[in-house]
Design an enzyme around this catalytic site. Sequence first.
Site, short mmCIF file in Angstrom:
data_model
loop_
_atom_site.label_atom_id
_atom_site.label_comp_id
_atom_site.label_asym_id
_atom_site.label_seq_id
_atom_site.Cartn_x
_atom_site.Cartn_y
_atom_site.Cartn_z
N SER A 118 50.66 38.84 40.72
CA SER A 118 51.77 39.78 40.53
C SER A 118 51.28 41.22 40.42
CB SER A 118 52.60 39.41 39.32
OG SER A 118 51.82 39.42 38.17
N CYS A 119 50.03 41.42 39.99
CA CYS A 119 49.52 42.79 39.88
C CYS A 119 48.09 42.82 40.39
CB CYS A 119 49.54 43.28 38.45
SG CYS A 119 48.89 44.94 38.26
N PRO A 120 47.73 43.60 41.36
CA PRO A 120 48.58 44.50 42.14
C PRO A 120 49.54 43.77 43.09
CG PRO A 120 46.27 45.14 42.30
CD PRO A 120 46.33 43.78 41.67
N VAL A 132 54.18 41.92 35.77
CA VAL A 132 53.86 43.11 34.98
C VAL A 132 55.11 43.59 34.23
CG1 VAL A 132 53.35 45.57 35.28
CG2 VAL A 132 51.97 43.85 36.44
#
Lengths: 80, 391
Positions: free
Chosen positions: A16-18, B342
């Site tokens: 999900s991140c990045p 996030v």
Amino acid sequence: MNQTSGRTLVDSRGSSCPGPITDLAIAYRRSKVGDVIELWATDPGVKADVNAWAAKTGNEIVSVDEAGGKITVIIRITKR
Amino acid sequence: MKRTLIVGGGSGGTILANSLDRHEFEITMLSSSFGHLFQPALLYVAFSHARARFVRDERSLLARHVNLLHDEVTSINLKNKTVATKSGVLFPYDYLVVATGMHTDTSQIPGLSETNAEFGDYHSSLAKAERLSYHLDGFRGGTIAIGQSSPIIKCPPSPLEGVLLTDQLLRKRGLREISRLIYFTPYPRPYSAEPMNEVVEPLLEERGIEVMTFFDVERIDPANKTIFSIEGDKIEYDLPIIIPPFVGANITYEPSDAVDEDHFVIADKSTLRIKGAEDAFVVGDASNLPTSKAGVGAHLQAKVVAQLLSGHPATFDGRTSCPFDTGDGRGTFVIGSYDAPVIKARPTRIKHLMKTAFQRIYWISLRGTLNPVFDVYFKLTAPKKAAAASD
Ligand SMILES: Cc1cc2nc3c(=O)[nH]c(=O)nc-3n(C[C@H](O)[C@H](O)[C@H](O)COP(=O)(O)OP(=O)(O)OC[C@H]3O[C@@H](n4cnc5c(N)ncnc54)[C@H](O)[C@@H]3O)c2cc1C
């Protein structure tokens, strides 16, 4: 990332991140015209991102499928 | 005694070495540098003249029973369980942990090596960060173009930290009115993860920072001071602040498919075992795990590997918690994990203070003695998991 003769599988599930768009950008950097990129993702934001990416770069989205939370996008590189 | 070889004496390798029980493990660390740099400080060396002891002797950071050797590893044979070094020594091991980090590689982009040699950057070394600081000092107005030149990066908020601190610097020096600040990124939005972007985008707008999305650097023309993107755009600059691409350590692996095209070690994202090996692990920036490259990850992964080596079950959940300095004395954190997107976290003064405080406790944290404090912090700030998805 898994590459066999012009077809690259990018498994971005659980990232999900990045996130999947990073993996797509890396695959695009390594690609050439005619290659096909198959992107797997679970992040629902990927659909809008890939559409925006294709519009910007002039590449072709062949298909977008969603099953059991897994999103599969097939992209043909037509411009580099 | 389990003969344990740790390759790399940075954040991950040091925490791991200090976390293993000396009665159970015979630990040897092979590292190509003895000077341990606190890398987050490069941001402040470049943008705010920070000058402190940011490099310490690795020996002084390790428990006494760890055998530290200064040598560069050139090849790793996962089948024979041996590691070869530049000085010609072959080390057999029972357990191996690769913690070789990653480094910048300007050769990947035409024109970047010359540009980087002249202007420096804030991700490669102290000398390069000082070079950039010198050019910022000499800047008298014009266009500053700043961004990452490829998708893989150390500390994902760091490009935005750079542009926000540049804006702050120019305002302080009365140069903001006569300067254009252009932020370029390969992503569809300033911050790749949407929830955090909702915090960042208004900030950039408020500060008059121009943004060029989908800008993946293809080449630089130093003579005409222009950056070109793969997507067909260009930026003309007076001062370029270009974060170079990153690659893993130049080590030959047997089998060779243990690393990807950019030399990142391929590993199981939960157990951190290197592909095809039972007794070899990777921690930190050296791996190709789908999580942020950050010291926090290196720390958490080192803890997982220490548990596994000691025979206790443990898995890494992809947790990140990257501090993000948004300028003007405020900061936030980018928090997420493999299955928790996030979260949106607004900048505050307290969070900035937490980042500043970490600079002071970094050296102690390498000892592992602060782990109980970090455990509480990670528990309190845990992100919510998204609904599970099947194959
Ligand atoms: C500007 C900037 C800001 C940052 N901000 C933050 C932040 O706020 N928070 C955060 O958590 N992280 C931050 N980071 C990232 C953090 O510093 C790194 O992610 C972290 O240091 C990674 O640890 P590591 O152990 O994987 O690698 P490193 O600490 O880089 O260590 C790698 C080690 O391996 C050794 N080595 C390499 N190749 C070989 C070889 N062939 N043989 C032997 N030894 C070898 C090196 O000499 C080095 O000792 C930032 C980084 C930068 C550049």
